[in-house]
Design a protein around this motif. Structure first.
Motif, PDB file in Angstrom:
ATOM      1  N   LEU A  61       4.576  -3.162   5.834  1.00  0.00           N
ATOM      2  CA  LEU A  61       5.834  -3.173   5.096  1.00  0.00           C
ATOM      3  C   LEU A  61       6.828  -2.375   5.923  1.00  0.00           C
ATOM      4  N   THR A  82       6.145  -7.688   6.262  1.00  0.00           N
ATOM      5  CA  THR A  82       7.127  -7.891   5.201  1.00  0.00           C
ATOM      6  C   THR A  82       8.269  -6.937   5.467  1.00  0.00           C
ATOM      7  N   ALA A 115      10.597  -3.055  -2.227  1.00  0.00           N
ATOM      8  CA  ALA A 115       9.725  -2.340  -1.298  1.00  0.00           C
ATOM      9  C   ALA A 115       8.597  -1.637  -2.039  1.00  0.00           C
ATOM     10  N   ALA A 118       5.891  -4.187  -3.077  1.00  0.00           N
ATOM     11  CA  ALA A 118       5.209  -4.962  -2.031  1.00  0.00           C
ATOM     12  C   ALA A 118       3.896  -4.295  -1.686  1.00  0.00           C
ATOM     13  N   VAL A 121      -0.626  -3.027   1.194  1.00  0.00           N
ATOM     14  CA  VAL A 121      -0.297  -3.115   2.614  1.00  0.00           C
ATOM     15  C   VAL A 121      -1.209  -2.166   3.385  1.00  0.00           C
TER      16      VAL A 121
END
Length: 270
Positions: A61, A82, A115, A118, A121
């Motif tokens: 991320l 991402t 963010a 997401a 990660v």
């Protein structure tokens, strides 16, 4: 002390400062200067490789990717990425740039929530981002929650916390920035901004104050950031270094000047 005018959102301020045609490299030492840029690229490649060796893959991320300068290097290192951006023109640029690359997802993150959501990660990467975030420590805590075991957190090119810096460091930093600003044809804006800050005034409607949020809260506290990350990671390393916009002053400062900026890497999420 702040202005009483209507306060625009952070996303609106970002779009004013980073609108269509904005040149991210112009005022960004980590893009302009090869010594800083190459060190950062090497650090990112090493981080991605470390995570792949442990987890078998590296889903990154990347906050505030700008025009994707370092996204390219994360991809080259083997990561899936991402990226998030508050500026809608920058989002359009990123989506066009990476439209044929299935390893990149671009999110228009107007309020920071995209963010934080997401996850999961393997790594979070912030390049010259934390000083734009008012409550950066709280944001980092939330981001870390989405990192899987064995993962990493990386941040670079944020200004050191002002109260911890020496008077010499502060004076040289401000002088170097002023000399660079003189060559940009923006003396009027620079002087008016400086006068506001000397008076303790921060205009919440002005992107010169609010986008570069470190001027409001005295930089980024690298030790507080390390303390936030330490319980969640086996190792947290802080590196401090000199950084300024002028190429000549950067070359001199790397040898003679005290640090003004830092990078941080947290390895092996518990």
């Amino acid at each position: 002390m702040t202005s009483t005018q209507a306060k625009p959102s952070m996303s609106e301020l970002q779009e004013r400062e980073h609108g269509t045609g904005h040149d991210y490299a112009q005022g960004s030492p980590h893009i302009r200067h090869h010594t800083i840029r190459n060190r950062l690229i090497n650090d990112l490649h090493a981080l991605v490789q470390e995570v792949i060796d442990r987890n078998g893959r590296c889903r990154v991320l990347e906050l505030g990717a700008g025009h994707g300068t370092f996204t390219d290097h994360l991809l080259a290192a083997g990561a899936q990425v991402t990226v998030t951006e508050m500026s809608e023109p920058s989002v359009r640029f990123l989506r066009s740039r990476f439209r044929r690359n299935p390893g990149v997802e671009v999110l228009h993150d107007q309020d920071g929530s995209a963010a934080r959501q997401a996850r999961p990660v393997d790594a979070v990467v912030c390049v010259s981002v934390l000083h734009h975030i008012p409550e950066y420590l709280g944001t980092v805590k939330q981001l870390v929650e989405g990192i899987v075991p064995g993962g990493a957190f990386f941040s670079a090119q944020d200004p050191l916390w002002y109260p911890r810096r020496s008077r010499m460091s502060t004076s040289l930093d401000r002088s170097a920035y002023f000399l660079w600003r003189l060559g940009q044809g923006q003396l009027g804006r620079g002087l008016s901004t400086r006068l506001r800050r000397m008076r303790g005034v921060f205009d919440e409607t002005n992107e010169a104050d609010m986008v570069e949020y470190h001027v409001v809260r005295d930089g980024v506290d690298e030790e507080a950031l390390r303390d936030v990350l330490a319980p969640a990671f086996e190792e947290v390393e802080v590196q401090r270094y000199w950084s300024t916009q002028s190429g000549l002053l950067q070359a001199v400062g790397e040898r003679l000047c005290p640090p003004t900026t830092f990078s941080l890497v947290a390895r092996r999420r518990r």
